[in-house]
Each structure stands twice: as C-alpha cells, then as structure tokens.
Design a protein around this motif. Structure first.
Motif, PDB file in Angstrom:
ATOM      1  N   GLN A   1       0.842  -1.190   0.000  1.00  0.00           N
ATOM      2  CA  GLN A   1       0.000   0.000   0.000  1.00  0.00           C
ATOM      3  C   GLN A   1       0.878   1.240   0.000  1.00  0.00           C
ATOM      4  OE1 GLN A   1      -3.143  -0.065  -0.368  1.00  0.00           O
ATOM      5  NE2 GLN A   1      -3.757   2.051   0.001  1.00  0.00           N
ATOM      6  N   VAL A   2       0.548   2.193  -0.858  1.00  0.00           N
ATOM      7  CA  VAL A   2       1.340   3.412  -0.969  1.00  0.00           C
ATOM      8  C   VAL A   2       0.842   4.446   0.021  1.00  0.00           C
ATOM      9  CG1 VAL A   2       1.908   5.338  -2.479  1.00  0.00           C
ATOM     10  CG2 VAL A   2       1.880   3.005  -3.385  1.00  0.00           C
ATOM     11  N   GLN A   3       1.777   5.093   0.683  1.00  0.00           N
ATOM     12  CA  GLN A   3       1.443   6.212   1.565  1.00  0.00           C
ATOM     13  C   GLN A   3       2.311   7.405   1.214  1.00  0.00           C
ATOM     14  OE1 GLN A   3       1.750   4.770   5.686  1.00  0.00           O
ATOM     15  NE2 GLN A   3      -0.424   5.193   5.858  1.00  0.00           N
ATOM     16  N   LEU A   4       1.691   8.579   1.226  1.00  0.00           N
ATOM     17  CA  LEU A   4       2.397   9.837   1.017  1.00  0.00           C
ATOM     18  C   LEU A   4       2.192  10.707   2.248  1.00  0.00           C
ATOM     19  CD1 LEU A   4       1.268  10.608  -2.657  1.00  0.00           C
ATOM     20  CD2 LEU A   4       3.349   9.441  -1.908  1.00  0.00           C
ATOM     21  N   VAL A   5       3.284  11.200   2.824  1.00  0.00           N
ATOM     22  CA  VAL A   5       3.188  12.003   4.038  1.00  0.00           C
ATOM     23  C   VAL A   5       3.940  13.311   3.825  1.00  0.00           C
ATOM     24  CG1 VAL A   5       3.650  12.137   6.502  1.00  0.00           C
ATOM     25  CG2 VAL A   5       3.027   9.942   5.464  1.00  0.00           C
ATOM     26  N   GLU A   6       3.197  14.409   3.867  1.00  0.00           N
ATOM     27  CA  GLU A   6       3.793  15.729   3.686  1.00  0.00           C
ATOM     28  C   GLU A   6       4.289  16.286   5.015  1.00  0.00           C
ATOM     29  OE1 GLU A   6       0.048  15.558   0.975  1.00  0.00           O
ATOM     30  OE2 GLU A   6       0.622  14.984   3.010  1.00  0.00           O
ATOM     31  N   SER A   7       5.285  17.147   4.920  1.00  0.00           N
ATOM     32  CA  SER A   7       5.788  17.871   6.087  1.00  0.00           C
ATOM     33  C   SER A   7       6.427  19.171   5.614  1.00  0.00           C
ATOM     34  CB  SER A   7       6.808  17.035   6.862  1.00  0.00           C
ATOM     35  OG  SER A   7       7.923  16.727   6.047  1.00  0.00           O
ATOM     36  N   GLY A   8       6.707  20.055   6.574  1.00  0.00           N
ATOM     37  CA  GLY A   8       7.409  21.289   6.251  1.00  0.00           C
ATOM     38  C   GLY A   8       6.550  22.528   6.203  1.00  0.00           C
ATOM     39  N   GLY A   9       5.247  22.359   6.363  1.00  0.00           N
ATOM     40  CA  GLY A   9       4.383  23.535   6.364  1.00  0.00           C
ATOM     41  C   GLY A   9       4.567  24.356   7.628  1.00  0.00           C
ATOM     42  N   GLY A  10       3.992  25.544   7.632  1.00  0.00           N
ATOM     43  CA  GLY A  10       4.090  26.409   8.797  1.00  0.00           C
ATOM     44  C   GLY A  10       3.696  27.831   8.469  1.00  0.00           C
ATOM     45  N   LEU A  11       4.027  28.721   9.394  1.00  0.00           N
ATOM     46  CA  LEU A  11       3.715  30.140   9.248  1.00  0.00           C
ATOM     47  C   LEU A  11       4.973  30.893   8.820  1.00  0.00           C
ATOM     48  CD1 LEU A  11       1.836  32.603   9.687  1.00  0.00           C
ATOM     49  CD2 LEU A  11       2.581  32.595  12.081  1.00  0.00           C
ATOM     50  N   VAL A  12       4.841  31.710   7.794  1.00  0.00           N
ATOM     51  CA  VAL A  12       5.979  32.478   7.301  1.00  0.00           C
ATOM     52  C   VAL A  12       5.491  33.854   6.855  1.00  0.00           C
ATOM     53  CG1 VAL A  12       5.727  31.568   4.953  1.00  0.00           C
ATOM     54  CG2 VAL A  12       7.971  32.382   5.737  1.00  0.00           C
ATOM     55  N   GLN A  13       6.355  34.832   6.936  1.00  0.00           N
ATOM     56  CA  GLN A  13       5.992  36.176   6.481  1.00  0.00           C
ATOM     57  C   GLN A  13       6.104  36.256   4.955  1.00  0.00           C
ATOM     58  OE1 GLN A  13       8.490  38.929   8.681  1.00  0.00           O
ATOM     59  NE2 GLN A  13       6.785  39.355  10.068  1.00  0.00           N
ATOM     60  N   ALA A  14       5.340  37.161   4.394  1.00  0.00           N
ATOM     61  CA  ALA A  14       5.421  37.396   2.956  1.00  0.00           C
ATOM     62  C   ALA A  14       6.855  37.710   2.559  1.00  0.00           C
ATOM     63  CB  ALA A  14       4.500  38.544   2.557  1.00  0.00           C
ATOM     64  N   GLY A  15       7.276  37.126   1.449  1.00  0.00           N
ATOM     65  CA  GLY A  15       8.650  37.284   0.993  1.00  0.00           C
ATOM     66  C   GLY A  15       9.583  36.193   1.481  1.00  0.00           C
ATOM     67  N   GLY A  16       9.123  35.395   2.431  1.00  0.00           N
ATOM     68  CA  GLY A  16       9.939  34.342   2.992  1.00  0.00           C
ATOM     69  C   GLY A  16       9.905  33.067   2.185  1.00  0.00           C
ATOM     70  N   SER A  17      10.525  32.028   2.726  1.00  0.00           N
ATOM     71  CA  SER A  17      10.650  30.748   2.029  1.00  0.00           C
ATOM     72  C   SER A  17      10.264  29.594   2.947  1.00  0.00           C
ATOM     73  CB  SER A  17      12.096  30.529   1.565  1.00  0.00           C
ATOM     74  OG  SER A  17      12.500  31.526   0.649  1.00  0.00           O
ATOM     75  N   LEU A  18       9.810  28.524   2.324  1.00  0.00           N
ATOM     76  CA  LEU A  18       9.555  27.260   3.003  1.00  0.00           C
ATOM     77  C   LEU A  18       9.912  26.133   2.052  1.00  0.00           C
ATOM     78  CD1 LEU A  18       6.069  27.548   4.791  1.00  0.00           C
ATOM     79  CD2 LEU A  18       8.287  27.277   5.898  1.00  0.00           C
ATOM     80  N   ARG A  19      10.271  24.996   2.622  1.00  0.00           N
ATOM     81  CA  ARG A  19      10.524  23.807   1.813  1.00  0.00           C
ATOM     82  C   ARG A  19       9.623  22.682   2.307  1.00  0.00           C
ATOM     83  NH1 ARG A  19      15.608  19.655   1.690  1.00  0.00           N
ATOM     84  NH2 ARG A  19      15.708  19.285  -0.567  1.00  0.00           N
ATOM     85  N   LEU A  20       8.742  22.226   1.433  1.00  0.00           N
ATOM     86  CA  LEU A  20       7.866  21.109   1.748  1.00  0.00           C
ATOM     87  C   LEU A  20       8.512  19.799   1.319  1.00  0.00           C
ATOM     88  CD1 LEU A  20       4.387  22.484   0.604  1.00  0.00           C
ATOM     89  CD2 LEU A  20       5.579  22.814   2.783  1.00  0.00           C
ATOM     90  N   SER A  21       8.229  18.753   2.076  1.00  0.00           N
ATOM     91  CA  SER A  21       8.696  17.417   1.727  1.00  0.00           C
ATOM     92  C   SER A  21       7.499  16.470   1.671  1.00  0.00           C
ATOM     93  CB  SER A  21       9.689  16.901   2.769  1.00  0.00           C
ATOM     94  OG  SER A  21      10.827  17.720   2.834  1.00  0.00           O
ATOM     95  N   CYS A  22       7.631  15.444   0.865  1.00  0.00           N
ATOM     96  CA  CYS A  22       6.611  14.396   0.768  1.00  0.00           C
ATOM     97  C   CYS A  22       7.334  13.058   0.759  1.00  0.00           C
ATOM     98  CB  CYS A  22       5.775  14.573  -0.481  1.00  0.00           C
ATOM     99  SG  CYS A  22       4.653  13.197  -0.834  1.00  0.00           S
ATOM    100  N   ALA A  23       7.210  12.320   1.853  1.00  0.00           N
ATOM    101  CA  ALA A  23       7.861  11.021   1.962  1.00  0.00           C
ATOM    102  C   ALA A  23       6.909   9.941   1.463  1.00  0.00           C
ATOM    103  CB  ALA A  23       8.257  10.751   3.405  1.00  0.00           C
ATOM    104  N   ALA A  24       7.392   9.144   0.535  1.00  0.00           N
ATOM    105  CA  ALA A  24       6.566   8.090  -0.060  1.00  0.00           C
ATOM    106  C   ALA A  24       7.013   6.730   0.449  1.00  0.00           C
ATOM    107  CB  ALA A  24       6.678   8.138  -1.579  1.00  0.00           C
ATOM    108  N   SER A  25       6.050   5.908   0.801  1.00  0.00           N
ATOM    109  CA  SER A  25       6.356   4.533   1.185  1.00  0.00           C
ATOM    110  C   SER A  25       5.501   3.594   0.348  1.00  0.00           C
ATOM    111  CB  SER A  25       6.083   4.316   2.672  1.00  0.00           C
ATOM    112  OG  SER A  25       4.728   4.553   2.958  1.00  0.00           O
ATOM    113  N   GLY A  26       5.968   2.398   0.171  1.00  0.00           N
ATOM    114  CA  GLY A  26       5.236   1.469  -0.681  1.00  0.00           C
ATOM    115  C   GLY A  26       5.777   1.488  -2.094  1.00  0.00           C
ATOM    116  N   ARG A  27       4.974   1.051  -3.049  1.00  0.00           N
ATOM    117  CA  ARG A  27       5.457   0.879  -4.410  1.00  0.00           C
ATOM    118  C   ARG A  27       5.341   2.147  -5.252  1.00  0.00           C
ATOM    119  NH1 ARG A  27       6.749  -3.558  -6.889  1.00  0.00           N
ATOM    120  NH2 ARG A  27       5.869  -2.846  -8.864  1.00  0.00           N
TER     121      ARG A  27
END
Length: 124
Positions: A1-27
């Motif tokens: 069974q495939v699972q996708l789990v996102e992380s890295g979200g949050g609160l940031v001020q305009a003009g700032g940066s964030l990096r999201l990740s998505c870890a995949a497990s399964g096929r």
C-alpha cells in the motif's frame, strides 16, 4: 500500500521561504510522476507543480518562485517555495500517479495516490 506524508508547512511572512517534503512509502516507482496541489480556504483545489523522470511543469502563479524536485533514492518529493505571498496560503497536498499526462495533472482528477496535506500560512 502506498502512503504519502507531507511535512514542512508552517507560518511564514510574505517574501519568505519554506521547503515542503513528501515522503513516499510502498510501491512508488522512480518512473511515477509526482506533484503538488493546494487548496486555499473557500477555494477549489489547484495544481501547483509536477515532476516526471525528465521534465517539470508549474502553474503560472508559482513559476519562477517555486521549484519541484525529487530524490528517488530517498523516495521523497520536495517543493522549495520562495518569495511567498499571502495568496499562497493553503493546504498543500502531494500526489503520485503512473500517468504523466499534462491534462490529468492539471485537473488532478483520477490520480491514484494523495497525502493528507500540510498547511502553509503566509502573513502579510
């Protein structure tokens, strides 16, 4: 069974940066297309970006600000978001599918695998 789990979200001020990740497990094969969608409060889900084994595609609203990438060895998808704007506020979802069809990914209909999402809030 495939699972996708996102992380890295949050609160940031305009003009700032964030990096999201998505870890995949399964096929999740390295040949699978993976991508990001988002849904803002009161709005429909919209396509953000997708990556195949040879190309990337971005929504016009994020082009030149966001970069999608993947690490096949680590089964992880990334979304580097720079110069964030308040209108980027949304829940961001990771998706994966064997199809690389542009139309399929622009609509998001019929994609096989979805994560639960991670919230990004951009303050003005």
């Amino acid at each position: 069974q495939v699972q996708l789990v996102e992380s890295g979200g949050g609160l940031v001020q305009a003009g700032g940066s964030l990096r999201l990740s998505c870890a995949a497990s399964g096929r999740i094969l390295s040949s699978y297309t993976m991508g990001w969608f988002r849904q803002a409060p009161g709005k429909e889900r919209e396509f953000v970006a997708r990556i195949t084994s040879i190309s990337t595609l971005y929504a016009d609203s994020v082009n030149d600000r966001f970069t999608i990438s993947r690490d096949n060895a680590a089964n992880t998808l990334y979304l580097q978001m720079n110069r964030l704007r308040p209108e980027d506020t949304a829940i961001y979802y990771c998706a994966a599918d064997a199809s690389y069809s542009r139309s399929t990914w622009i609509t998001g209909r019929g994609l096989d695998y979805w994560g639960e999402g991670t919230l990004v809030t951009v303050s003005s």
